[in-house]
Structures are given as C-alpha cells and as structure tokens.
Design an enzyme around this catalytic site. Structure first.
Site, PDB file in Angstrom:
ATOM      1  N   ASP A  44     -10.852   2.809   1.654  1.00 27.05           N
ATOM      2  CA  ASP A  44      -9.731   3.692   2.007  1.00 27.05           C
ATOM      3  C   ASP A  44      -8.515   3.456   1.120  1.00 27.05           C
ATOM      4  OD1 ASP A  44      -7.524   2.113   3.986  1.00 27.05           O
ATOM      5  OD2 ASP A  44      -9.497   1.201   3.904  1.00 27.05           O
ATOM      6  N   GLN A  45      -8.395   2.218   0.568  1.00 29.17           N
ATOM      7  CA  GLN A  45      -7.224   1.913  -0.262  1.00 29.17           C
ATOM      8  C   GLN A  45      -7.270   2.637  -1.613  1.00 29.17           C
ATOM      9  OE1 GLN A  45      -5.886  -2.311  -0.193  1.00 29.17           O
ATOM     10  NE2 GLN A  45      -7.637  -2.671   1.131  1.00 29.17           N
ATOM     11  N   HIS A  48     -11.050   4.843   8.530  1.00 29.15           N
ATOM     12  CA  HIS A  48      -9.828   4.742   7.710  1.00 29.15           C
ATOM     13  C   HIS A  48      -9.951   5.614   6.459  1.00 29.15           C
ATOM     14  CE1 HIS A  48      -8.182   1.001   9.704  1.00 29.15           C
ATOM     15  NE2 HIS A  48      -7.076   1.625   9.370  1.00 29.15           N
ATOM     16  N   GLN A  80       0.833  -1.211   0.000  1.00 31.38           N
ATOM     17  CA  GLN A  80       0.000   0.000   0.000  1.00 31.38           C
ATOM     18  C   GLN A  80       0.865   1.257   0.000  1.00 31.38           C
ATOM     19  OE1 GLN A  80      -3.012   0.354   3.071  1.00 31.38           O
ATOM     20  NE2 GLN A  80      -3.951  -1.581   2.512  1.00 31.38           N
TER      21      GLN A  80
END
Length: 364
Positions: free
Chosen positions: A296-297, A319, A104
């Site tokens: 959130d990614q 998040h 990430q």
C-alpha cells in the site's frame, strides 16, 4: 487549483488514518482541494488523533495550505493547497504516534517542492500498528528510490510506546517527475539479516532470546543462508523502554522484504522472535517482489509516476485497495489487479498495474 473540492469518505474500506495521509498528500501534489468526512468513523476513538493532526498540519505547511476542522476528535477536515514550501518543517505527535506514518504523508509533498526539504519528525520510531523505523530505512527507502526518489534518514533518537520521544531527521530532494517501476521478477533470496534490540530498563537477555528464536525458526525453512541478527542494547539514543526485532531478506534482483515484531508486557521474548520470523517467511513463500506492508505504501508513487508501473504481490490487502480507491479519485491514474496463473497453486500472487498520472513538478 480546482474550484470544487474532491470529497472523500473517510469511513470507506480500511477507514483509518491512511485515507487521510493519502488524500492530503495527493491534494498537496495535485493542487486540488480536498474535503474528508467521517474520519476514522468506525474506530474506538473516532476522528483525528494527535499523530493524524500533526501529519495534516505538516502537509498543510508543505503546501502553504489552508486547513479547516483540524482539531483532536474532528471527523471532517478540508485542505486547500497553496504554493509548495521547501525548507525546514517539524511535526511532533507529542505521543508515541509513528514518525514513519508522518513520513508517509509528507514525503510525496516534499518531492514536488522547489528545493530540498528538511523534515523533523517526532514521536514513536518503533511503534505498534505502523512500520518500525528500521523497516522504513531498510525496506521502504530502497524500494521507493526505484521511482527516482532520493531522501536521507537520520535517526536522532529512538522512541517507544507509550512515551514516544523519538526523533527522525529526513532530507528530501525534489524530483521533476517520478519514474514508473516494474517489480515482477523476484529472483533468489541471497541475504537475511536484522537486529533484535532492548532499550531502557529491559534486560539484554531479551534481545538474545528474540534473535535466537528467530534464527531457529528461519533455519527450518531456509537452510543454505547465514542469518545474521545481532542482539543490541540501545543506550544513548533511546528514550523510554522497549524491545523488538526486525528481520530483512534481500533477493538477487534487489527486492527487499521484512518481518518484525515488538515486545509486549507478559509476552516471552522467544514468541516475539518467532512472530517476526514467521511474518518474513510468509512473505517469502510466494514469488512476490514486495511484502504485504510495502504494497500500500507504493500505491501513491505508482499513481503519480509517468508511465506504467507493475508490481507482483501476494493477496492484495485492504490498505492497498483503499490507497488505490483514493488515488483513482484524486488523480488520473488507472489501476488494474490481475491474478497470476503460473503459480504452483497454493500461494496466490497478483500483478498490480498502474497507468500513472504523470505528475510534473512545476516548481523545478
């Protein structure tokens, strides 16, 4: 490079390692120095843990940066990025720290490099408090590729808590700029499949029990689809012992969702299977295009893309709110969250819209 570093409070909102990953990656891509204070201040073990440190060092390597305060337990760090460095980079948590969380942090950096990068990530592949590697490959990868991203993942070795020992080789091709993404129409669920696994000393029966319990649970709500969750015994390519399950659903418009769970000491295998199934079902009940873990990614990619992105989600997680907060501090991106009115009432859905900052890869 800006002379004044962007100052980030590492204790705000979610207050965890995610603030570090997003801030460091955006520092690397934008060329702005960043100073992060009060890192993980509210956690039981505040400051940098081994997995955070190895991730930061990799980001710093990717941008030939200078990193200050990078030590286990440190609560303040600063990163001053230099020139992007493609080629081979290694990050080793030396624990069961998640290789997926390392990715990430490193992926956005490698995308804005001058040539392809090979990232060797070592640690846990199927760890608690992080996406399982199967989630990263089967859900995150196809969804993030819509932004024009291309990367390959080769799982060399799986590693479990507490030993780690897993290894992931990732090859990332650079992009000139990221495309905006519209994910607002889910369509119908067309396919449900997964894998239930045991590794090391654990009996194969656990995998069969997890799979059977998961299929039974999904059947109660979704009757028309064949559900294929093979039970697998990980032999050669696994280090240590572990068990778990991931179940993936695909929609007619190409959206991908998942529910997953890992075995814990003293927890019946059926319970692990049911937990994963219920997690998946919870994310399929509303008409979202992304599940609660992907939300959130995707924020960092929306923030860097050129143009307006829109994604339809369930309740916006802490998040996600945290990632938006950091992205707006570090880039020119502007986010708005709107509640959808057309729902039948019980399940709330939202549109997260972002006017991207239009980051351009100057090295290509």
């Amino acid at each position: 490079m800006d002379s004044a570093a962007v100052e980030i409070d590492g204790s705000v909102m979610e207050g965890g390692g995610q603030i570090l990953r997003v801030s460091a990656a955006l520092s690397c891509v934008t060329g702005s120095s960043v100073k992060i204070t009060k890192i993980r201040a509210g956690r039981s073990t505040p400051g940098l843990r081994p997995q955070h440190l190895s991730g930061l060092q990799m980001v710093s390597d990717l941008c030939s940066g200078s990193l200050e305060g990078a030590a286990i337990g440190s609560t303040d760090i600063s990163l001053t990025p230099g020139k992007m460095q493609s080629g081979s980079h290694t990050a080793d948590t030396q624990t069961a720290g998640s290789v997926c969380l390392l990715l990430q942090a490193a992926l956005p950096c490698a995308l804005f490099s001058d040539a392809s990068s090979q990232l060797c990530l070592k640690g846990g592949t199927n760890a608690e408090m992080a996406p399982q590697i199967d989630y990263t490959v089967k859900v995150f990868k196809p969804m993030v590729e819509r932004f024009g991203v291309h990367f390959d993942c080769d799982i060399r070795m799986r590693g479990y808590y507490p030993k780690g020992g897993g290894e992931l080789m990732v090859t990332v091709n650079p992009v000139k700029e990221l495309l905006p993404v519209i994910l607002t129409e889910r369509g119908n669920i067309t396919k449900i499949y997964g894998r239930a696994f045991v590794a090391g000393v654990l009996p194969y029966k656990l995998a069969k029990d997890m799979s059977a319990a998961a299929v039974r649970t999904i059947r109660k709500e979704i009757k028309e689809l064949y559900i294929n969750i093979p039970a697998l015994q990980e032999k050669e390519n696994a280090y240590g012992s572990g068990n778990g399950i991931i179940i993936i659903a695909e929609s007619s418009t190409g959206c991908v969702f998942a529910g997953s769970s890992l075995g814990k000491k003293g927890v019946y295998a059926d319970k692990i299977g049911i937990e994963a199934a219920e997690m998946l079902l919870r994310n399929l009940r509303h008409n979202n295009c992304v599940d609660e873990f992907l939300q959130d990614q995707l924020i960092i990619f929306m923030a860097l893309a050129k143009g307006t992105s829109r994604i339809r989600t369930g309740a916006v997680t802490l998040h996600t709110q945290t990632a938006i907060h950091i992205a707006e501090q570090m880039t020119q991106a502007k986010f708005t969250i709107t509640k959808c009115e057309d729902e039948q009432g019980s399940n709330e859905t939202y549109i997260i819209e972002c006017e991207g900052s239009g980051a351009v890869n100057k090295h290509l």
